[in-house]
Design an enzyme around this catalytic site. Sequence first.
Site, PDB file in Angstrom:
ATOM      1  N   ARG A  93     -21.023  88.535  38.739  1.00 31.90           N
ATOM      2  CA  ARG A  93     -21.002  87.193  39.310  1.00 31.90           C
ATOM      3  C   ARG A  93     -20.497  87.189  40.750  1.00 31.90           C
ATOM      4  O   ARG A  93     -20.683  86.208  41.460  1.00 31.90           O
ATOM      5  CB  ARG A  93     -20.123  86.265  38.465  1.00 31.90           C
ATOM      6  CG  ARG A  93     -20.847  85.722  37.257  1.00 31.90           C
ATOM      7  CD  ARG A  93     -20.222  84.467  36.736  1.00 31.90           C
ATOM      8  NE  ARG A  93     -18.844  84.635  36.346  1.00 31.90           N
ATOM      9  CZ  ARG A  93     -18.116  83.701  35.742  1.00 31.90           C
ATOM     10  NH1 ARG A  93     -18.648  82.542  35.473  1.00 31.90           N
ATOM     11  NH2 ARG A  93     -16.869  83.921  35.406  1.00 31.90           N
ATOM     12  N   VAL A 111     -26.811  78.429  36.514  1.00 32.79           N
ATOM     13  CA  VAL A 111     -26.842  79.719  35.833  1.00 32.79           C
ATOM     14  C   VAL A 111     -25.525  80.470  35.972  1.00 32.79           C
ATOM     15  O   VAL A 111     -24.709  80.185  36.840  1.00 32.79           O
ATOM     16  CB  VAL A 111     -28.009  80.591  36.357  1.00 32.79           C
ATOM     17  CG1 VAL A 111     -29.326  79.897  36.092  1.00 32.79           C
ATOM     18  CG2 VAL A 111     -27.850  80.879  37.852  1.00 32.79           C
ATOM     19  N   GLU A 112     -25.342  81.476  35.100  1.00 34.02           N
ATOM     20  CA  GLU A 112     -24.145  82.331  35.061  1.00 34.02           C
ATOM     21  C   GLU A 112     -22.858  81.506  34.979  1.00 34.02           C
ATOM     22  O   GLU A 112     -21.866  81.807  35.617  1.00 34.02           O
ATOM     23  CB  GLU A 112     -24.116  83.277  36.260  1.00 34.02           C
ATOM     24  CG  GLU A 112     -25.189  84.353  36.194  1.00 34.02           C
ATOM     25  CD  GLU A 112     -24.998  85.447  37.227  1.00 34.02           C
ATOM     26  OE1 GLU A 112     -23.962  85.439  37.921  1.00 34.02           O
ATOM     27  OE2 GLU A 112     -25.876  86.315  37.338  1.00 34.02           O
ATOM     28  N   GLY A 113     -22.878  80.465  34.180  1.00 39.06           N
ATOM     29  CA  GLY A 113     -21.724  79.598  33.998  1.00 39.06           C
ATOM     30  C   GLY A 113     -21.883  78.344  34.829  1.00 39.06           C
ATOM     31  O   GLY A 113     -21.740  78.387  36.059  1.00 39.06           O
TER      32      GLY A 113
END
Length: 812
Positions: free
Chosen positions: A378, A500-502
């Site tokens: 991330r 996305v990604e949290g």
Amino acid sequence: MVWILVTLAVAIAATSYLGLSLPLASAVIAAALLAASLLFAASGFWLALLWIVVLAVLAVLNVPQLRQRLISAPALRAFRRMLPPLSDTEREAMEAGDVWWDGELFSGDPDWKKLLNVPPARLSEREQAFLDGPVEEACRMIDDWRITHELKDLPPDLWDHFRKHKFFGMIIPEEYGGLGFSAAAHSAVVVKLSTRSITAAVTVMVPNSLGPGELLLHYGTDEQKRRWLPRLADGRDIPCFALTSPLAGSDAGAIPDYGIVCKGEWRGEKDVLGVRLTFDKRYITLAPVATLIGLAFRMHDPDGLLGEEKEPGLSLILIPRDTPGLEAERRHWPLDVPFMNGPVRGQDVFVPLDYLIGGPEYAGKGWRMLMEALAAGRGISLPAMSTGGARMAAFAGGAYAAVRVQFNLPIGRFEGVQEALARIGGLAYVAAAARNLTLAGLDQGVKPAVVSGIMKYHLTEILRATINDVMDVQGGKGIVLGPKNMFGRVYQSLPVAITVEGANILTRSMIIFGQGAIRCHPFVLKEMEVASGDAPDAVERFDELLFAHLGHIGRNKARSFLLALTGSRLAGTPVRGPHARYFQHFARFSAALAFATDVSMGVLGGSLKRHEHVSARLGDVLSYLYLGSAVLKRFEDQQQPKEDEPLMRFAADWCLWRMQESLRALCDNYPVPIVGRVLKWVVFPLGCRFRRPDDRTGRKVAELLQDPASKARARLTRGIYLPPEDEVGDPVADLMRAFATAGRLQELQKRIRKTMKERNEALPPGADMAEYASQAGIISADDAAFMKQALKDMRAVIDVDDFAQEELTCRK
């Protein structure tokens, strides 16, 4: 008597501020009380009572057996009662990754030398050659309008180029056929591609982020690595990773997809030990073209084929594309940005246990594997894409504001446009600085979980802010899609990056502070470990931690208050120069964060994680401390360039102001109002003095973005793709040509208008200004020729696309 109490209070505050040991602090307090008693010649009942109380407290504190029995043992029992219950998901998320510079910021007294001694991330010669060669060539091949409007996919020759040059294997070591690039190189590739095409950037960054490649690299068996990593590196296999389920989006730990350990048939062989999977996933990037699908599922072993554990839990497995029962052909359509994305479904899909990532020993360890992989990933891909977008906004926004003329002035001279340009420039500087610092840590082997959350949330928000601002600067030019539009598709894709990604709301309100408060705090995690066990020496260990923690609280309370009273001047600074005072101010907010965190943990206890406003605002302070310290490091690493000072000041002032406002909102809305008032008095005894960046600084930032010769502008926008200036039909090339000539063009136009006014002449209707001025002797023939070409270049910049109706009709 009053002055004796004041002296006692000052002594306690001074020993707290200096962080003296308990015996030494006790001696200082007793000496101060004695001196005050003698100095003020006090006597009587109240003084005697005060001496008795002070000596009794000091005796208890300095006799370990008494202290542990009367204070530490009851405190440990209370701590165990208030300790919030942690799910396995929360515990594994907290334990994933490393504590790095974020731990210093949480300490209340960061060691700035540690920050400045972090070596900047550098590209190797091989990595730079890749950027200058295959990446540059890929950018020349990209026609984003054709990709997004006509093909709805990357063209075949670009897919082949990515495979041939191993774009999908940047993180895979050379021994497995990959490129083995550093985090800095991986990021630089995504930065450059993102300034050309979001679709191309996403296609490249996903195989190099969280997915089969990274998971195999860290957890795969030797056989799994040998089998799949070479195929992933050269693009024979395209990976995707299926995590999100319709009923479990952000709460990935609650996914309903499951697999039953059993024996079945696999490619003609019977009685193969494996898993029969049922799953329904969505939003899976690259799924429609993937040949190797990673899947997260809950493993059940009712027959005990793997051992005694009947419910191993979340596990990760690989599924080849040709596996019977797998469905992954359909596509989602994420806001008209056509990177490959779609659902992955399967009913009773049998896969051998050999395909479980890491083998049977990693059954049930999937969540920790994902969190550890995210701790690094991330911090690279989405921040790189966001930095690229912000840099291009600074490059094109400043140039367009210098080229576009209204009311006989470049629009960049108007204060409203300058305000937007200043935000673009300042926030692009923040993004570039934070990216550089994070990459430096990653390339040293650090996996900073909290920092990666900060980077994902704040840099995608910076992308959103800068693209919104550059769209405002471009006005109508920005909203008409077509080959001449530079930011329309980026603007459309913003919610994708945010989600996305949290999802950003979740990341801000729960993850950043939720992980940071425990992982980065010097004592809390250790206290939790002691309290959750039943070791015979638990009281002694807790006693040591408790009083170190209390000293930490007292020290940060004193530092917060005294630094606020003195304008941060009591804090040290490691440098000289225009950024020296900022180090002091950031040290003040570090102490304020540490104190406010301990107060919130003590007052709210286990309910803190339910007070999301509190955790979000404390997380904001931690985040802006990180971003601001990155700004100061960038300025220092670049040898304090005078031309960059407006950018540094704008960025640092922005971070200070945002921290102040977050703390002010925390205090004004605290769940326990009296605690909020006390906290505000300690942290802001003289009120809230920081302001958003001033207009003078903003004007300087806007002006340097509009100066084609500015070294600061060149440094800020380094790493974006710039086509050859003579390339016909490319909107960036058109802008570069017009920008280079805009200053001289506007000077000639100004001279013509002034002379014509003095002569009381008016330009005849329909007349060409350059031709008329040349014939009138106002400018030379060469100047006239220059003006005609410059006006043509300017017109190419401000023109927008139009289409015949049939060109926009949906083709079947």
